[in-house]
Structure formats: C-alpha cells, structure tokens
Design an enzyme around this catalytic site. Structure first.
Site, short mmCIF file in Angstrom:
data_model
loop_
_atom_site.label_atom_id
_atom_site.label_comp_id
_atom_site.label_asym_id
_atom_site.label_seq_id
_atom_site.Cartn_x
_atom_site.Cartn_y
_atom_site.Cartn_z
N LYS A 249 0.41 -14.46 -12.20
CA LYS A 249 -0.90 -13.80 -12.26
C LYS A 249 -2.01 -14.75 -12.75
CE LYS A 249 0.34 -9.82 -10.63
NZ LYS A 249 -0.22 -9.32 -9.37
N ASP B 46 7.37 -8.63 4.39
CA ASP B 46 7.59 -9.17 3.05
C ASP B 46 6.56 -10.28 2.86
OD1 ASP B 46 8.37 -10.56 0.83
OD2 ASP B 46 10.45 -10.83 1.45
N ILE C 77 -1.40 0.25 -16.39
CA ILE C 77 -1.73 1.34 -15.45
C ILE C 77 -0.45 2.14 -15.18
CG2 ILE C 77 -2.72 1.88 -13.18
CD1 ILE C 77 -4.66 0.28 -15.02
N TYR D 291 6.01 -13.61 -14.47
CA TYR D 291 4.90 -12.75 -14.04
C TYR D 291 3.55 -13.31 -14.53
CZ TYR D 291 2.35 -8.32 -13.36
OH TYR D 291 1.46 -7.35 -12.95
N ALA E 145 0.82 -1.23 0.00
CA ALA E 145 0.00 0.00 0.00
C ALA E 145 0.85 1.27 0.00
CB ALA E 145 -0.92 0.00 1.22
#
Ligand code: NAP
Length: 247
Positions: free
Chosen positions: A159, A63, A188, A155, A13
C-alpha cells in the site's frame, strides 16, 4: 458531480468497497465495468443492481496479479467500448503474519495483487486515456501504507508502493489531462476486516477520533469525487477516509 456518458472500470467490484464504488459511480450516471476474481455470483448481483439503476454494467473475470490476463481483459474492453474514462484499482488482499513467520509466498501474493495488479491495470488503461487526452485513475491505498502496522509488512509495503506508483504516474500523465490519485481508507467494515479478532477491533476503535468504523460507502463517495470533472485540478494526492485516524 455528474458522470453521465462516462465509462468506468472498478477492479474487485464483487464485494465490499469495490461494490460500493461501482454502485456509487452508477448512481452518478456512469456505465460500470465490473472486474472480479472468484466471486462470480456476487459480481452478478452487483451487475443486476446497476442495471436496476438504469445504467449498463458488464462483468470481466480476471486475476489482476496476472499481467497477461489483464492485457486480455483490457483488449476485450477496448474492443467492446469506445473509451474508458475512469479506472479504480480497488482489488486487494491481506495475508497477515509477523515478519519472522512471513513466508515468501505470503509476501509475494500480496505485492502481486495489491501493487503489481494496480500497475498492470494502470499500464493498459493509461494507454487509451493518453489517446483520449483525458482520464481519472484512483488507486486504493490504506492507512497501513502510511503508518505501518504490526503483522502486515507485506500489506504495508504494497500500500506504500501504491502511493509511490500513484505520485510517479500523476507526474507522467498530468500533461495529458489524466489525474492519478490515491484514497487511503482507515478501518472499513467489509469481509476483509470482519475476520479480525474482537480484541483488535476494540483496540482499533479507540484510535479513531470519529468513534466509529467506516462504511464502504464513505470510501465510495471520496472515489466518486476524485473521478468527477470537479476534481480535474487534483492529482498525485492521497485522500484519507478514516474518521481522523491518521492525523
Ligand atoms: P474485500 O471485502 O476482501 O474485497 C476484496 C475484493 O477484491 C473482492 O471483490 C475480490 O474479488 C477482489 N480481489 C481480490 N483479489 C483479486 C484479484 N487477484 N483479482 C481481482 N480481484 C481481486 O476487501 P475490501 O475491504 O472491500 O477492500 C477493498 C480495497 O480497499 C483493498 O485494496 C483493500 O486493501 C483496501 N482497504 C480496505 C480497508 C478496510 O478496512 N476494509 C482499509 C484500507 C484499504 P473476488 O471476491 O471476486 O475474488
């Protein structure tokens, strides 16, 4: 969509999409627990912004790839808070490279953070949510987990794995009134995409029907919806936030 009296935790965050999600949850009334790994100053800034909105925020360094560190973080959370309503598994990294040049370490580190990190947090949060017989879990996947992408085998695998994890957990937890959904952003504008070469950015833009890159807030709005009471009958879904890129 009113999240007053709800407590949420957002992993990763301190920056980017996670920061936007934390702020948007607070704007809708939630108190927000902010997980971060290395960016303590930026996490403190997010905490201060949430407090300026009149909501409570608390920092938890951990972590998410580390199982026992997650166990400790959630033990601390449940010692300090009476419940947990919303878990957003947002923490994620990339270590791009072509398959033939991808080291085992680069593959493992991305799987450990993006996929196992999501599993770790779901495992500890869901135990409490099952006792409460309510909860919302939202996991960050990616268009790359659905469509693949050259240079991102690690990746993409992480995902795609998040989508499978989401659907399996949604089936396990539905009877306890816990929903589990994934959000799959396209491209994004964050630190993660800022380091991509200009040529890749130009080529990507041509593939987006909406004609522009997304903002972190675009993803945050989708997450807030899935976290709301109004989304209570939606589970096991993948909500694409990508300007039409994955159609
Ligand atoms: P970002 O700007 O690079 O921020 C990543 C965040 O994850 C940071 O807050 C970072 O915390 C945290 N993080 C990384 N490793 C961590 C770990 N081991 N434990 C705890 N926190 C950790 O990334 P972003 O673009 O906002 O991406 C957020 C999520 O959306 C990721 O899951 C990403 O895969 C997904 N996503 C992004 C895009 C995009 O176009 N940007 C597209 C699809 C999906 P510290 O800085 O404190 O270490």
């Amino acid at each position: 969509m009113n999240l007053e009296r709800k407590t949420a935790i957002v992993t990763g965050a301190s920056r980017g999409i996670g920061r936007a999600i934390a702020l948007e949850l607070a704007k809708k009334g939630a108190d927000v627990l902010l997980n971060y790994n290395g960016s303590v100053d930026r996490a403190r800034e997010v905490k201060a912004e949430i407090e300026r909105l009149g909501k409570n925020a608390q920092l938890y360094q951990c972590d998410v790839a580390d199982y026992s560190a997650c166990e400790t973080m959630f033990r601390d959370i449940f010692a300090e808070h009476s419940g947990l309503d919303i878990l957003v598994n947002n923490a994620g990294i990339t270590r791009d490279g072509l398959l033939m040049r991808m080291s085992e370490e680069a593959f493992d580190s991305v799987i450990d953070t993006n996929l196992k990190g999501t599993f770790h947090c779901m495992r500890f949060a869901a135990r409490q949510m099952m006792k409460q017989r309510s909860g919302r879990i939202i996991n960050l996947s990616s268009i790359v987990g659905v469509a693949g992408n050259a240079g991102q085998t690690n990746y993409a695998a992480s995902k795609a794995g998040v989508i499978g994890l989401t659907k399996a957990a949604a089936k396990e937890l539905a009877s306890r009134k816990i929903t589990v959904n994934a959000v799959a952003p396209g491209f994004i504008e964050t630190d993660m995409t800022a380091r991509l070469p200009e040529k890749i950015r130009e080529q990507t833009l041509l593939q987006i029907p909406a004609g522009s890159f997304g903002k972190a807030e675009d993803v945050a709005h989708a997450v807030v919806f899935l976290a709301s009471e109004e989304a209570g009958y939606i589970t096991g879904q993948v909500l694409h936030v990508d300007g039409g890129m994955a159609m």
